[in-house]
Write an enzyme that holds these catalytic residues in place. Structure first.
Site, PDB file in Angstrom:
ATOM      1  N   GLU A  26      46.042  16.866 -21.281  1.00 12.36           N
ATOM      2  CA  GLU A  26      46.686  15.592 -21.578  1.00 12.36           C
ATOM      3  C   GLU A  26      46.514  14.692 -20.369  1.00 12.36           C
ATOM      4  O   GLU A  26      45.993  15.116 -19.325  1.00 12.36           O
ATOM      5  CB  GLU A  26      48.172  15.791 -21.925  1.00 12.36           C
ATOM      6  CG  GLU A  26      48.383  16.527 -23.237  1.00 12.36           C
ATOM      7  CD  GLU A  26      49.835  16.583 -23.660  1.00 12.36           C
ATOM      8  OE1 GLU A  26      50.659  15.897 -23.032  1.00 12.36           O
ATOM      9  OE2 GLU A  26      50.151  17.315 -24.605  1.00 12.36           O
TER      10      GLU A  26
ATOM     11  N   HIS B  27      55.939   5.690 -23.636  1.00 16.31           N
ATOM     12  CA  HIS B  27      54.749   6.378 -24.125  1.00 16.31           C
ATOM     13  C   HIS B  27      53.758   5.325 -24.599  1.00 16.31           C
ATOM     14  O   HIS B  27      54.102   4.441 -25.380  1.00 16.31           O
ATOM     15  CB  HIS B  27      55.099   7.329 -25.262  1.00 16.31           C
ATOM     16  CG  HIS B  27      54.035   8.362 -25.490  1.00 16.31           C
ATOM     17  ND1 HIS B  27      52.800   8.056 -26.031  1.00 16.31           N
ATOM     18  CD2 HIS B  27      54.009   9.691 -25.226  1.00 16.31           C
ATOM     19  CE1 HIS B  27      52.073   9.152 -26.088  1.00 16.31           C
ATOM     20  NE2 HIS B  27      52.780  10.157 -25.618  1.00 16.31           N
TER      21      HIS B  27
ATOM     22  N   ARG C 220      50.382   8.256 -17.812  1.00 17.96           N
ATOM     23  CA  ARG C 220      50.976   7.432 -18.856  1.00 17.96           C
ATOM     24  C   ARG C 220      51.322   6.016 -18.398  1.00 17.96           C
ATOM     25  O   ARG C 220      51.175   5.060 -19.154  1.00 17.96           O
ATOM     26  CB  ARG C 220      52.233   8.128 -19.400  1.00 17.96           C
ATOM     27  CG  ARG C 220      51.892   9.323 -20.243  1.00 17.96           C
ATOM     28  CD  ARG C 220      53.126  10.007 -20.774  1.00 17.96           C
ATOM     29  NE  ARG C 220      52.733  11.137 -21.616  1.00 17.96           N
ATOM     30  CZ  ARG C 220      53.595  11.977 -22.161  1.00 17.96           C
ATOM     31  NH1 ARG C 220      54.887  11.831 -21.951  1.00 17.96           N
ATOM     32  NH2 ARG C 220      53.171  12.963 -22.921  1.00 17.96           N
TER      33      ARG C 220
ATOM     34  N   HIS D 295      60.243   6.327 -24.055  1.00 18.05           N
ATOM     35  CA  HIS D 295      59.942   7.721 -24.388  1.00 18.05           C
ATOM     36  C   HIS D 295      60.732   8.730 -23.566  1.00 18.05           C
ATOM     37  O   HIS D 295      61.344   9.631 -24.123  1.00 18.05           O
ATOM     38  CB  HIS D 295      58.446   7.967 -24.208  1.00 18.05           C
ATOM     39  CG  HIS D 295      58.003   9.353 -24.537  1.00 18.05           C
ATOM     40  ND1 HIS D 295      58.196   9.917 -25.779  1.00 18.05           N
ATOM     41  CD2 HIS D 295      57.361  10.289 -23.783  1.00 18.05           C
ATOM     42  CE1 HIS D 295      57.701  11.152 -25.784  1.00 18.05           C
ATOM     43  NE2 HIS D 295      57.189  11.393 -24.595  1.00 18.05           N
TER      44      HIS D 295
ATOM     45  N   ARG E  13      56.680  10.852 -15.095  1.00 19.38           N
ATOM     46  CA  ARG E  13      56.494  12.252 -15.502  1.00 19.38           C
ATOM     47  C   ARG E  13      55.051  12.526 -15.913  1.00 19.38           C
ATOM     48  O   ARG E  13      54.449  11.774 -16.674  1.00 19.38           O
ATOM     49  CB  ARG E  13      57.424  12.578 -16.675  1.00 19.38           C
ATOM     50  CG  ARG E  13      57.212  13.960 -17.276  1.00 19.38           C
ATOM     51  CD  ARG E  13      58.159  14.200 -18.417  1.00 19.38           C
ATOM     52  NE  ARG E  13      57.881  13.343 -19.553  1.00 19.38           N
ATOM     53  CZ  ARG E  13      57.223  13.722 -20.642  1.00 19.38           C
ATOM     54  NH1 ARG E  13      56.749  14.959 -20.719  1.00 19.38           N
ATOM     55  NH2 ARG E  13      57.036  12.892 -21.645  1.00 19.38           N
TER      56      ARG E  13
END
Length: 852
Positions: free
Chosen positions: A132, A252, A301, A362, A397
């Protein structure tokens, strides 16, 4: 119209029922259920109670699509996982916490598998690993293609159903209960429905664990479920706990766009889709991430979310597209069946169409400040999972680290609570069932009709794009939302609205203060990262006056101080964060690996004791709150103290000043730091007291100077006050003090005086002189205070007559206790004694173990 303050306690009926437990866990996601199961395994006889807002299977965990990050590939290493996490966190990760995460993570994941969780495997039976955003290795395990959270939740719920753990469902937690010492003693809660327990009740417990998940519902559009209203963070703030880095809300980047008027929980398009090769494009089909970051569509992100917002601005669009048409129908149906089905439900076929996406709220990287064992700043209160800020996420994160954090730190908290109970650390004092808990903090509620307004303002002005103007507008709107023309009745809707307003207010204040762009906090008016000013954390606490914000430089450990110690330090004019930094500096000097080897070798791990802090000589005590804070901080809250005298009191040889109770190893490890400070400060207070008594009745005051030890000035000057003296300047900026070298540099005393007055109009000016003839020119310039350096008693008498009250006079230099009274009787206002802080002998104080 008076605007009510943010309440420190929710208005609610008195508890109508009471339950007793050893540990109460609030929340039923991966963090809460793992912790409850782990603790039950450590202590099968303990009563563990799980409180959940909906049913056990609800919450954020089951919505997690991507997976869990852990080093399982032989080609991967914990060091690489740590590096990727630190990069994503943009300088604010706690490296020690991240190291715990990546080294203990694989074992915690295997424990989850052993508990029944089934992850996707290849044809040979090996776990399938994917990537990811932000990961440079394939290290994400997943289940059901894109239904990892649902499988994790299923396995944990099944394990819990087979255990002795009690569960209260449909229960909204309200406020923390505390004992007389300020330690967590349980929670109040409201059960929504009818049954054996309904309405408002209380759970009395020796340890309280917040595992309440996120706060995404503070925004109008979010991936979070409807239950994610920030209840844990709001409860912690009302309880006086420190909340850290709330401004770092992760948006997100790829959430299914359902139209500009769509609100509430929005479908998530997992980052794993990009991990498998999907790309972001605009309406013209242009891949815009290639020129933004070296990892292109797999960038962290915050980078992707910002790039999407920038592209939307450039093109005037309200969404972008995620193109994975090249996957083909088979891959969509087998690898991402959930996302495929959701897209089809909304009229989009990802096999033939690019998916419309836009960022939405998110994940909260900040939360209730917690240490490496999940302990918050309130003794007995723990935080785990998204509600906590352990430092592993920093400013942003890394994908799929969240479920891993819940696993790892849940096990650590369970072990810490168990170790504390075995070592005999004080448990909460539980009031008798039905007995109300005294709490005089102000109460209040927010009108539930304000909820959509709060969410709308947050999404417009405090989301991905922020600036001083937009944040100030949101702040004003939030203040207005506190007022309502009607009485607000206590109910689930008003309690949730109050929690949302409380969390939103703290978030916006932190975002307004952090004037830089870092990670998931993007300030349009401060577009650059600023390590010079902002490489640190913003800690928020709630008081009767409102939100209090403290900047803590990065790397400074979280403090563990009893609430009364923090209060006493503040009332003494001392900054708790600065004081605890001294404790940590001492610990860093004292405790290298493997630790206090003598105590480890000679004292059994479970041994506890009580020790007396005893005066070995007559004197004046100073620094008892500081010493108590050192014992608490260096033991991570395991040691508790009772002070038997007060700072400023005269004590005699043999007097017990304080008792300290807890693990014996911790007592002896913390002893030297605590006594170093206590004996030094008490020595200053004792010497000051002698000088004060020497001039008693003359009208002169004894005061100190800047002759202090680096880093100890505030403490040493506090000790002077305990001894009856007064403080001179705290720093070179408080007032101008012209000395002989300044006079030489300026070309004369009058010239120096005028130079300071012209440069800093309005600042107090003091002038040091060493001859009588210098006094009149200084007075003519308007000096408010004159320091008479090394004047004889006869010259002091002349100087007092000459000045005749036109300025304050201080005598300094060559003073002794024997001559102090003669000097004071000349009529000077102050005697400045640098020796008070520079060379005061320590007062002999010792720590005596009572023994078992």
């Amino acid at each position: 119209m008076a605007i009510p303050a943010i309440p420190q306690r929710l208005t609610a009926p008195a508890p109508g029922w009471t339950v007793e437990a050893d540990v109460v866990v609030v929340g039923s996601g991966i963090a809460g259920l793992t912790l409850a199961l782990r603790y039950t395994g450590l202590d099968p006889e303990a009563k563990v109670l799980v409180v959940t807002k909906d049913v056990l299977s609800s919450g954020s965990t089951r919505w997690a699509q991507g997976g869990i990050a852990a080093v399982l590939d032989p080609q991967d290493t914990p060091a690489e996982h740590l590096s990727d996490t630190l990069v994503a966190g943009v300088g604010l990760c706690d490296e020690e916490a991240v190291r715990v995460l990546v080294t203990e993570g694989p074992g915690a994941l295997r424990g989850l598998i052993a508990a029944g969780a089934r992850f996707d495997t290849d044809d040979s039976g090996e776990l399938q690993l994917t990537r990811e955003g932000g990961h440079r290795r394939n290290r994400i395990v997943h289940a059901g293609g894109d239904a990892t959270g649902a499988e994790v939740q299923r396995a944990l719920v099944q394990a819990l159903r087979e255990s002795s753990i009690e569960v209260i469902e449909h229960a909204l937690v309200l406020d923390l209960l505390k004992d007389a010492g300020g330690r967590a003693a349980g929670v109040t809660l409201h059960v929504m429905g009818e049954g054996e327990r309904d309405g408002v009740g209380a759970v009395r417990a020796g340890a309280v664990v917040l595992a309440t998940g996120g706060m995404g519902q503070v925004y109008a559009a979010t991936t979070n479920p409807v239950v994610s209203t920030g209840d844990g963070v709001a409860l912690a703030l009302r309880a006086g706990a420190v909340v850290r880095d709330l401004e770092f809300v992760q948006f997100h980047p790829t959430v299914l766009w359902l139209g500009e008027d769509s609100t509430g929980q929005q479908p998530l398009i997992s980052e794993a889709v990009r991990g498998e090769g999907a790309v972001l494009v605009d309406a013209e089909g242009v891949r815009f991430m290639k020129d933004v970051h070296e990892l292109a569509d797999l960038a962290p992100r915050d980078v992707v979310a910002k790039a999407i917002m920038r592209r939307m601005r450039e093109t005037g669009a309200d969404h972008m597209y995620l193109d994975a048409r090249h996957f083909g129908e088979e891959k969509w149906r087998t690898r991402f069946p959930t996302i495929h089905a959701v897209c089809r439900e909304h009229g989009i076929d990802p096999v033939t169409q690019p998916i419309p996406v836009a960022p939405a709220a998110h994940y909260a990287s900040g939360g209730v400040r917690a240490d490496l064992h999940g302990r918050t700043s309130v003794p007995g209160l723990y935080a785990c999972g998204e509600v906590a800020c352990t430092g592993v996420h920093g400013a942003n994160r890394l994908a799929s680290n969240s479920l891993l954090e819940g696993l790892v730190f849940a096990e650590r908290i369970a072990a810490d609570i168990h170790a504390g109970r075995r070592a005999g650390s004080p448990a909460a004092v539980r009031p008798a069932p039905g007995e109300p808990v005294a709490d005089d903090r102000p109460t209040g509620l927010v009108d539930p009709r304000a909820r959509p307004r709060i969410q709308g303002h947050m999404s417009r002005g405090a989301s991905v794009l922020r600036g001083q103007e937009s944040l100030s507008e949101v702040a004003r709107a939030l203040v207005s939302s506190r007022w309502t023309p009607v009485a607000v009745e206590p109910c689930t809707e008003s309690w949730e609205a109050t929690n949302l307003l409380t969390v939103a207010s703290a978030l916006v204040e932190a975002a307004r203060n952090r004037e830089e762009t870092r990670g998931s906090h993007w300030r349009e008016d401060f577009p650059e990262r600023n390590d010079a000013w902002w490489l640190g954390h913003l800690d928020v606490t709630l008081t009767a006056e409102g939100m209090t914000m403290t900047y803590v430089p990065h790397g400074q450990r979280a403090t563990v101080l009893p609430p009364r110690v923090e209060t006493d330090l503040i009332e003494a004019g001392l900054d708790p964060a600065t004081v605890t930094a001294l404790f940590q500096a001492a610990a860093d000097e004292d405790l290298q690996a493997p630790g206090d080897v003598t105590s480890l070798a000679t004292i059994p791990a479970g041994q506890t004791d009580t020790a007396d802090v005893v005066a070995r000589a007559d004197g004046v005590v100073s620094g008892l709150a500081v010493a108590e804070g050192a014992f608490s901080h260096l033991s991570q809250g395991r040691l508790t103290a009772e002070r038997l005298v007060k700072d400023g009191e005269r004590v005699t040889r043999g007097d017990v000043l304080m008792t300290v109770t807890g693990p014996t190893r911790d007592l002896l490890t913390a002893e030297r730091t605590a006594l170093n400070l206590l004996t030094h400060l008490s020595g200053i207070a004792t010497l000051t007291d002698r000088w004060v008594r020497a001039v008693e009745g003359t009208g002169a005051r004894i005061r100190d100077s800047r002759k202090t030890l680096p880093g100890l000035r505030a403490l040493e000057k506090y000790a002077v006050r305990c001894g009856g003296g007064v403080n001179h300047r705290m720093s070179l900026s408080d007032a101008a003090l012209i000395k002989d070298n300044h006079v030489v540099a300026a070309g004369g005393v009058a010239e120096a005086f005028r130079a300071v007055r012209d440069a800093y109009p309005g600042l107090p000016i003091e002038v040091e002189v060493d001859r009588i003839d210098q006094i009149e020119p200084v007075l003519a310039e308007g000096a408010e205070e004159i320091l008479l350096d090394n004047f004889t008693v006869d010259d002091l008498v002349l100087a007092v007559r000459l000045v005749d009250g036109r300025a304050r006079l201080e005598s300094s230099g060559g003073l002794t206790l024997d001559s102090a009274r003669d000097v004071a009787e000349t009529g000077v206002d102050y005697l400045a004694v640098g020796a008070l802080t520079h060379s005061a002998p320590a007062l002999d104080i010792a720590l005596d173990l009572r023994g078992n």
